[in-house]
Design a protein around this motif. Structure first.
Motif, short mmCIF file in Angstrom:
data_model
loop_
_atom_site.label_atom_id
_atom_site.label_comp_id
_atom_site.label_asym_id
_atom_site.label_seq_id
_atom_site.Cartn_x
_atom_site.Cartn_y
_atom_site.Cartn_z
N TRP A 6 0.84 -1.20 0.00
CA TRP A 6 0.00 0.00 0.00
C TRP A 6 0.87 1.25 0.00
N GLU B 195 -2.60 -14.22 -1.79
CA GLU B 195 -3.50 -13.90 -2.90
C GLU B 195 -4.59 -12.91 -2.49
N TRP B 196 -5.11 -13.08 -1.26
CA TRP B 196 -6.23 -12.22 -0.86
C TRP B 196 -5.76 -10.83 -0.43
N GLU B 197 -4.43 -10.66 -0.37
CA GLU B 197 -3.89 -9.36 0.02
C GLU B 197 -3.30 -8.63 -1.20
N HIS C 146 -4.82 -9.37 -4.84
CA HIS C 146 -6.12 -8.71 -4.93
C HIS C 146 -5.93 -7.20 -5.16
N ASP D 209 -6.96 -4.92 -8.42
CA ASP D 209 -7.86 -3.77 -8.27
C ASP D 209 -7.25 -2.48 -8.83
N MET E 265 -13.89 -13.65 -4.28
CA MET E 265 -13.22 -12.42 -3.89
C MET E 265 -13.91 -11.23 -4.53
N THR E 266 -14.23 -10.24 -3.69
CA THR E 266 -14.84 -9.03 -4.21
C THR E 266 -13.76 -8.10 -4.73
N THR E 267 -13.17 -8.51 -5.85
CA THR E 267 -12.25 -7.61 -6.53
C THR E 267 -13.07 -6.47 -7.10
N ASP F 280 -11.96 -11.54 1.37
CA ASP F 280 -12.01 -10.14 1.80
C ASP F 280 -12.30 -9.18 0.64
N THR F 281 -12.62 -7.97 1.00
CA THR F 281 -12.89 -6.90 0.02
C THR F 281 -11.77 -5.86 0.01
N PHE F 282 -11.16 -5.64 1.19
CA PHE F 282 -10.19 -4.56 1.31
C PHE F 282 -8.77 -5.06 1.59
N TRP F 283 -8.41 -6.17 0.93
CA TRP F 283 -7.02 -6.61 0.82
C TRP F 283 -6.37 -7.03 2.13
N ASN F 284 -7.18 -7.34 3.13
CA ASN F 284 -6.65 -7.99 4.33
C ASN F 284 -7.78 -8.78 4.96
N ASP F 285 -7.42 -9.87 5.65
CA ASP F 285 -8.40 -10.84 6.10
C ASP F 285 -9.49 -10.23 6.98
N ASP G 152 -9.76 -4.74 7.69
CA ASP G 152 -9.43 -3.60 8.54
C ASP G 152 -9.08 -2.42 7.62
N HIS H 256 -17.63 -17.00 4.99
CA HIS H 256 -16.39 -17.78 4.96
C HIS H 256 -16.37 -18.87 6.02
N TYR I 114 -6.78 -21.36 2.07
CA TYR I 114 -5.53 -21.38 2.84
C TYR I 114 -5.46 -22.61 3.75
N HIS J 143 -5.65 -19.57 -4.63
CA HIS J 143 -6.71 -19.41 -3.64
C HIS J 143 -8.09 -19.28 -4.29
#
Lengths: 306, 260
Positions: free
Chosen positions: A229, A245-247, A250, A254, B44-46, B66-71, B74, B102, B178, B225
């Motif tokens: 970031w 992958e989810w961090e 993603h 985006d 994933m809500t990309t 997640d939606t905002f790039w962390n589990d 946050d 999830h 995971y 994933h």
């Protein structure tokens, strides 16, 4: 090679013991693994807590050192090559025994994830652990993990050596992780990375293959979202060892959906650390004083079917 | 029907008690009292997935990740982030509501995600699939042949394989996302979505590499994933349609993020 060592080898030949798999002990004048490690600790400085990642993982620290092998990961293949080259002190960046815990004994297999999961059976005797332990003992190897203290060295060898391996030298600013490279498309840059680092199947890219790459950020090892970031907006291409992958993946997807042409290439953790551990071998030569030091590649763990 | 009413119906139908302590399975964006025009399901809500859902007239998105790039989603450190602003502005302007499903998908018996992932890679008899579940036996084949089969069946471009391609495999453990299983002596192949390469609770890659050097047949397949869990969210959409009626329900894949 010290004269006394030549004599000892001749003695071994005469007595027919030269073919023993055990690495021949060198002359008593050779420093022990423990002495070499003390030199490393002194040169790198900092605290070396006994519960830290860095430390002896297996073998006898008082073993006289015939030679030192550095590697990103002490796989069986790496250990075999070390023995063939008569190197008995292994300096590894990643674990030897398949976990952060890095214990030579197999650990019981933990309980289930998710509520109501069936706990799997605990670990029976494990032939891979057994064979690796036996090989290390039979060969008289000593393995020392050097991760935190090499990663945080102020010279930042993991990054600068990775850049050098890719043929990049132009740091843009005082920050060691940014490089300006001759402008090229992402797909051509990816082809170069794959070739220079001998990557098999471990490279994965996010971004427009036709986008132009000029400013690159290098991040060997695992990259966290916070680092991405803070820095992704300053670069065309971010090359990371490992990302979740989810961090980061993603986030890179985006950014592109938002219309910014920025790319992320994940090359694999071990692959990203190999040049830095090669640099570690060069650095160790300056403190090993005549003892052979060699880097041994662990290689890209991954492949994918055609 | 409101988004919250949809969620209450899901809670009633999952067949396991609801864990209100879950930080994951909560609303992540939007007003739960929004009238639902249509439901999109995804792993994933990309940003791209959200745009496509919105374009299809689906304003409630149920995402596995997640939606905002962390589990934990946050967003405290993201308040000045331009991408966060763009993504949330889009959601706000288009009346998007995002809810995560999830922990409870994995708690369900069987776990839709595991059942669907087993089916997707061509392992039969996985209708009882759960995370950390049983070992599945397939007719003996080579690691290479099985990997080729997965590629052919799923179209997955970026999955990774560790081990000797000629290793004979038959006993398989699978965990999507995971929840990648640990390789062990009674298992030939582990299949997961994603896992740390080293320094984890157990590092499959090094173990499998060492097994290859020792001539012990072992393999690891890392599907990715999103790719490992998309079949589960497609199944989820079908399951949802069995008790949520009157609104369109559609699986809108985020898709494989990588090229190689």
């Amino acid at each position: 090679m010290p004269q006394s060592d030549l004599s000892r080898r001749r003695f071994a030949l005469i007595t027919g013991t030269a073919a023993l798999t055990q690495l021949p002990a060198t002359a008593a004048t050779n420093p022990s693994a423990s002495e070499i490690v003390t030199r490393i600790k002194t040169a790198l400085g900092g605290d070396w807590p006994t519960n830290g990642l860095d430390g002896f993982k297996i073998g006898k620290p008082d073993t006289p050192v015939t030679g030192i092998a550095t590697t990103a990961m002490a796989t069986m293949d790496v250990l075999k090559k070390a023995v063939q080259s008569r190197l008995n002190l292994i300096i590894t960046h990643e674990p030897t025994f398949f976990s952060r815990q890095d214990s030579p004994l197999p650990q019981p297999i933990g309980g289930g994830r998710g509520r109501g999961a069936t706990p799997p059976p605990s670990a029976p005797e494990d032939p891979v652990y057994k064979a690796k332990n036996e090989f290390i003992e039979k060969s008289g190897l000593v393995i020392f993990r050097l991760n935190d203290h090499w990663r945080t060295r102020k010279e930042n060898d993991l990054t600068t050596a990775l850049a050098a391996a890719l043929g990049w030298k132009n740091k843009t600013t005082g920050e060691q992780m940014f490089y300006d490279i001759p402008a090229a498309t992402l797909e051509d840059t990816v082809a170069l990375i794959r070739k220079k680092l001998a990557i098999r199947g471990g490279l994965r890219s996010v971004g427009d293959p036709k986008s132009k790459v000029r400013r690159v950020m290098l991040h060997p090892g695992l990259m966290t979202p916070a680092i991405m970031w803070a820095n992704f907006g300053k670069t065309d291409l971010l090359i990371a060892g490992e990302v979740r992958e989810w961090e980061c993946v993603h986030y890179a997807a985006d950014i592109n959906s938002a219309g910014e042409k920025r790319s992320l290439v994940s090359i694999g953790k071990v692959v990203s650390e190999e040049p830095g551990m090669k640099a570690c071998a060069d650095w160790l030569k300056t403190i090993a004083k005549g003892i052979p030091v060699k880097w041994i590649s662990a290689g890209d763990p991954y492949w994918r079917p055609l | 029907m409101t988004a919250n009413e949809v969620v209450e119906l899901i809670k009633k139908n999952i067949g396991v008690p609801w864990n209100a302590q879950s930080s994951r399975d909560v609303f992540k964006f939007g007003d739960p009292n929004t009238q639902v025009k249509g439901i999109a399901t995804a792993v994933m809500t990309t940003f791209d997935q959200i745009k496509r859902s919105s374009a299809a007239g689906l304003n409630l998105i149920i995402t596995h990740e997640d939606t905002f790039w962390n589990d934990r989603d946050d967003t405290r450190d993201l308040q000045d982030n331009p991408l966060y602003k763009l993504k949330t502005d889009f959601c706000r302007q288009n009346g998007i509501v995002i809810w995560r499903f999830h922990d409870h998908q994995h708690a369900m018996r069987p776990d839709q995600s595991v059942v669907a992932s087993l089916r997707a890679v061509g392992i039969e008899g996985g209708q009882d699939g759960v995370i950390n579940g049983r070992v599945y036996t397939i007719p003996e084949t080579t690691l290479e042949a099985f990997a080729q089969q997965i590629k052919k069946r799923t179209g997955n471009r970026a999955f990774r394989v560790v081990g000797d391609p000629k290793a004979k495999i038959s006993k398989i453990l699978l965990g999507p996302g995971y929840a990648s299983p640990r390789i062990r002596p009674d298992v030939d192949l582990v299949i997961g979505g994603e896992s740390p390469e080293t320094d984890g609770v157990f590092d499959n890659p090094e173990y499998v590499m060492d097994a290859a050097t020792l001539g012990i047949p072992k393999g690891q397949i890392i599907l990715g994933h999103v790719m490992s869990e998309e079949p589960g969210m497609e199944d989820f959409a079908k399951w949802l349609a069995t008790f949520v009626t009157g609104v369109p329900i559609q699986f809108v894949p985020a898709g494989e993020p990588f090229w190689t």
